[in-house]
Design a protein around this motif. Structure first.
Motif, mmCIF file in Angstrom:
data_model
loop_
_atom_site.group_PDB
_atom_site.id
_atom_site.type_symbol
_atom_site.label_atom_id
_atom_site.label_comp_id
_atom_site.label_asym_id
_atom_site.label_seq_id
_atom_site.Cartn_x
_atom_site.Cartn_y
_atom_site.Cartn_z
ATOM 1 N N HIS A 1 0.946 -1.159 0.043
ATOM 2 C CA HIS A 1 0.138 0.080 0.023
ATOM 3 C C HIS A 1 0.980 1.232 0.117
ATOM 4 O O HIS A 1 1.433 1.637 0.921
ATOM 5 N N TYR A 2 1.044 2.002 -1.012
ATOM 6 C CA TYR A 2 1.832 3.181 -1.092
ATOM 7 C C TYR A 2 0.873 4.194 -0.857
ATOM 8 O O TYR A 2 -0.441 4.478 -1.410
ATOM 9 N N LYS A 3 1.090 5.263 -0.261
ATOM 10 C CA LYS A 3 0.535 6.140 0.264
ATOM 11 C C LYS A 3 0.155 7.423 -0.729
ATOM 12 O O LYS A 3 -0.436 8.252 -0.500
ATOM 13 N N GLY A 4 0.923 7.248 -2.074
ATOM 14 C CA GLY A 4 1.031 8.233 -2.794
ATOM 15 C C GLY A 4 1.689 9.496 -2.673
ATOM 16 O O GLY A 4 2.332 9.624 -1.615
ATOM 17 N N ASP A 5 1.913 10.226 -3.815
ATOM 18 C CA ASP A 5 2.591 11.484 -3.765
ATOM 19 C C ASP A 5 1.981 12.197 -4.860
ATOM 20 O O ASP A 5 0.992 12.233 -5.466
ATOM 21 N N SER A 6 2.816 13.656 -5.093
ATOM 22 C CA SER A 6 2.241 14.684 -6.065
ATOM 23 C C SER A 6 1.917 13.744 -7.551
ATOM 24 O O SER A 6 0.974 14.562 -8.329
ATOM 25 N N LEU A 7 2.405 12.775 -8.002
ATOM 26 C CA LEU A 7 2.333 12.179 -9.308
ATOM 27 C C LEU A 7 1.644 10.815 -9.288
ATOM 28 O O LEU A 7 0.999 10.339 -10.216
ATOM 29 N N ILE A 8 1.536 10.195 -8.052
ATOM 30 C CA ILE A 8 1.177 8.681 -7.906
ATOM 31 C C ILE A 8 -0.082 8.772 -6.913
ATOM 32 O O ILE A 8 0.122 8.919 -5.937
ATOM 33 N N PRO A 9 -1.217 8.053 -7.357
ATOM 34 C CA PRO A 9 -2.357 8.011 -6.459
ATOM 35 C C PRO A 9 -2.056 7.179 -5.314
ATOM 36 O O PRO A 9 -1.460 6.012 -5.639
ATOM 37 N N GLU A 10 -2.691 7.260 -4.175
ATOM 38 C CA GLU A 10 -2.664 6.267 -3.232
ATOM 39 C C GLU A 10 -3.436 4.869 -3.555
ATOM 40 O O GLU A 10 -4.705 5.068 -4.098
ATOM 41 N N ASP A 11 -2.637 3.897 -3.368
ATOM 42 C CA ASP A 11 -3.321 2.481 -3.770
ATOM 43 C C ASP A 11 -2.397 1.541 -3.460
ATOM 44 O O ASP A 11 -1.299 1.665 -2.807
ATOM 45 N N ASP A 12 -2.898 0.395 -3.742
ATOM 46 C CA ASP A 12 -2.377 -0.992 -3.641
ATOM 47 C C ASP A 12 -1.577 -1.371 -4.738
ATOM 48 O O ASP A 12 -2.204 -1.538 -5.897
ATOM 49 N N TYR A 13 -0.331 -1.633 -4.891
ATOM 50 C CA TYR A 13 0.512 -1.863 -6.085
ATOM 51 C C TYR A 13 1.168 -3.260 -5.789
ATOM 52 O O TYR A 13 1.937 -3.612 -5.047
ATOM 53 N N HIS A 14 1.376 -3.781 -7.074
ATOM 54 C CA HIS A 14 2.216 -4.933 -7.158
ATOM 55 C C HIS A 14 3.688 -4.713 -6.969
ATOM 56 O O HIS A 14 4.180 -3.603 -7.443
ATOM 57 N N THR B 1 9.172 -4.406 -8.975
ATOM 58 C CA THR B 1 8.664 -2.878 -9.431
ATOM 59 C C THR B 1 9.246 -1.870 -8.507
ATOM 60 O O THR B 1 9.758 -1.959 -7.650
ATOM 61 N N TRP B 2 9.013 -0.749 -9.135
ATOM 62 C CA TRP B 2 9.549 0.389 -8.160
ATOM 63 C C TRP B 2 8.845 0.381 -6.899
ATOM 64 O O TRP B 2 9.179 0.756 -5.877
ATOM 65 N N TYR B 3 7.658 0.095 -6.960
ATOM 66 C CA TYR B 3 6.988 -0.365 -5.524
ATOM 67 C C TYR B 3 7.582 -1.252 -4.477
ATOM 68 O O TYR B 3 7.365 -1.142 -3.606
ATOM 69 N N GLY B 4 7.910 -2.299 -5.405
ATOM 70 C CA GLY B 4 8.784 -3.313 -4.638
ATOM 71 C C GLY B 4 9.840 -2.894 -3.839
ATOM 72 O O GLY B 4 10.414 -3.195 -2.861
ATOM 73 N N THR B 5 10.729 -1.968 -4.656
ATOM 74 C CA THR B 5 11.906 -1.355 -3.928
ATOM 75 C C THR B 5 11.450 -0.512 -3.081
ATOM 76 O O THR B 5 12.176 -0.326 -1.935
ATOM 77 N N LYS B 6 10.283 0.396 -3.018
ATOM 78 C CA LYS B 6 10.008 1.246 -2.122
ATOM 79 C C LYS B 6 9.555 0.672 -0.597
ATOM 80 O O LYS B 6 9.837 0.847 0.225
ATOM 81 N N ALA B 7 8.825 -0.432 -0.924
ATOM 82 C CA ALA B 7 8.109 -1.179 -0.007
ATOM 83 C C ALA B 7 9.528 -1.895 1.054
ATOM 84 O O ALA B 7 9.537 -1.604 2.254
ATOM 85 N N PHE B 8 10.546 -2.172 0.231
ATOM 86 C CA PHE B 8 11.718 -2.919 1.122
ATOM 87 C C PHE B 8 12.650 -1.685 1.976
ATOM 88 O O PHE B 8 12.649 -1.669 3.106
ATOM 89 N N CYS B 9 12.513 -0.508 1.072
ATOM 90 C CA CYS B 9 13.240 0.697 1.894
ATOM 91 C C CYS B 9 12.417 0.947 3.051
ATOM 92 O O CYS B 9 12.958 1.440 3.878
ATOM 93 N N ASP B 10 11.153 1.369 2.719
ATOM 94 C CA ASP B 10 10.342 1.907 3.939
ATOM 95 C C ASP B 10 10.178 0.840 4.987
ATOM 96 O O ASP B 10 10.499 1.312 6.296
ATOM 97 N N TYR B 11 10.431 -0.258 4.877
ATOM 98 C CA TYR B 11 10.357 -1.448 5.844
ATOM 99 C C TYR B 11 11.548 -1.203 6.882
ATOM 100 O O TYR B 11 11.605 -1.352 8.070
ATOM 101 N N LEU C 1 1.339 1.793 -13.602
ATOM 102 C CA LEU C 1 2.472 2.328 -12.790
ATOM 103 C C LEU C 1 3.296 1.092 -12.017
ATOM 104 O O LEU C 1 4.382 1.612 -11.503
ATOM 105 N N ASP C 2 2.773 0.276 -11.999
ATOM 106 C CA ASP C 2 3.504 -0.928 -11.107
ATOM 107 C C ASP C 2 4.160 -1.880 -12.156
ATOM 108 O O ASP C 2 4.133 -3.114 -11.737
ATOM 109 N N MET C 3 4.312 -1.547 -13.291
ATOM 110 C CA MET C 3 4.854 -2.646 -14.190
ATOM 111 C C MET C 3 6.301 -2.701 -13.755
ATOM 112 O O MET C 3 7.183 -1.944 -13.260
ATOM 113 N N CYS C 4 7.004 -3.865 -14.369
ATOM 114 C CA CYS C 4 8.423 -4.063 -14.035
ATOM 115 C C CYS C 4 8.813 -5.122 -15.326
ATOM 116 O O CYS C 4 7.957 -5.507 -16.099
#
Length: 296
Positions: A100-113, A143-153, A278-281
């Motif tokens: 679950h990415y909380k979103g930013d100025s370009l990306i909406p909050e949502d669940d991403y692969h 995916t980019w969200y997979g890298t963000k999840a790792f970093c955020d954790y 958005l969650d392509m890889c």
């Protein structure tokens, strides 16, 4: 990164440009150089000038930081998945890993692969599995969200383009982290001829050693980073431009990229002419991490 989907800076011009272990909690790094966080080796990069881009412009970073000596491995990412799922930080639904990415100025909050399952990290009968023979290879299909999840954790960051390029080149006028020439002994790229062709090589493989009859060259950067060219293509924090929610990749990868695309200045990105999800890889997509105290 898929060649058809990638937007790249010109490949025509090939110019030469110029251990203390800790937990993940707050650490005083004032007198520490290289370190280890959550089993991830990090090298120290001091503040100051470096050479950036195709023209090797002199630029400045006004803070110290630490960047992964290696790309994040399948073993490290598998460990993260097991922990994060246990903590309900991630969700596994119908064999899809979601963050679950909380979103930013370009990306909406949502669940991403966050990752494509492959033959290294698999999902079967409700269980995640790791092929341990690939544990020391870089994780790919992230995916980019997979890298963000790792970093955020773990309280880490993706590198910015500036942090990545400084770690790769420092103040040297190089096309590649080690110099201006390249062949298959330095990096894993498309049809480079390494013993693992057409797949990833283990992290730190290109260190000048003779490995099973294959002679490698020492390909580390001036700060001691490996695989900043080739092997996994590396997501970074920056987007292509301020209007486009697609993030840049650096370093080229084993699956599509040729030596010209492994040069330090090179950027690639998905879209935006035909915007993909958005969650392509893609197959070679991986990452390395940064630790810094700026903004904390």
């Amino acid at each position: 990164m898929n060649k058809v989907a990638a937007i790249a800076i010109s490949l025509i011009i090939l110019m030469s440009c110029e251990g203390v272990k800790s937990g993940i909690g707050r650490v005083d790094f004032n007198h520490v150089k290289d370190t280890v966080i959550q089993g991830i080796e990090l090298v120290f990069v001091p503040r100051g000038t470096y050479k950036a881009g195709l023209q090797c412009d002199s630029r400045n970073l006004e803070y110290d930081y630490w960047i992964g000596r290696f790309e994040i491995t399948n073993g490290q990412y598998f460990h993260f998945l097991k922990q994060a799922l246990s903590d309900s930080f991630l969700v596994l639904t119908d064999s899809n890993l979601l963050y679950h990415y909380k979103g930013d100025s370009l990306i909406p909050e949502d669940d991403y692969h966050i990752k494509l399952f492959d033959n290294r990290i698999t999902y079967s009968s409700g269980t995640l599995n790791l092929d341990t023979s690939f544990a020391n290879h870089p994780v790919t299909g992230v995916t980019w969200y997979g890298t963000k999840a790792f970093c955020d954790y773990f309280g880490l960051y993706l590198p910015t383009v500036a942090e990545w390029e400084k770690a790769a080149r420092g103040s040297n006028n190089f096309r590649f982290p080690w110099g201006d020439s390249i062949d298959g002994s330095f990096a894993n790229y498309y049809q480079s001829g390494d013993p693992f062709e057409p797949g990833t090589t283990p992290i730190g493989f290109y260190d000048g050693s003779l490995r099973g009859g294959f002679q490698t060259s020492n390909a580390q950067s001036c700060f001691g980073c490996y695989d900043m060219c080739g092997n996994a293509w590396e997501w970074v924090e920056d987007v292509w431009d301020e209007r486009t929610p697609y993030h840049i990749g650096k370093g080229g990868g084993f699956y599509y990229h040729t030596p010209a695309q492994l040069q330090i200045y090179f950027h690639s990105v998905y879209g935006p002419s035909t915007p993909p999800p958005l969650d392509m890889c893609d197959v070679p997509d991986g990452f390395r991490v940064v630790y810094k105290t700026i903004g904390q």
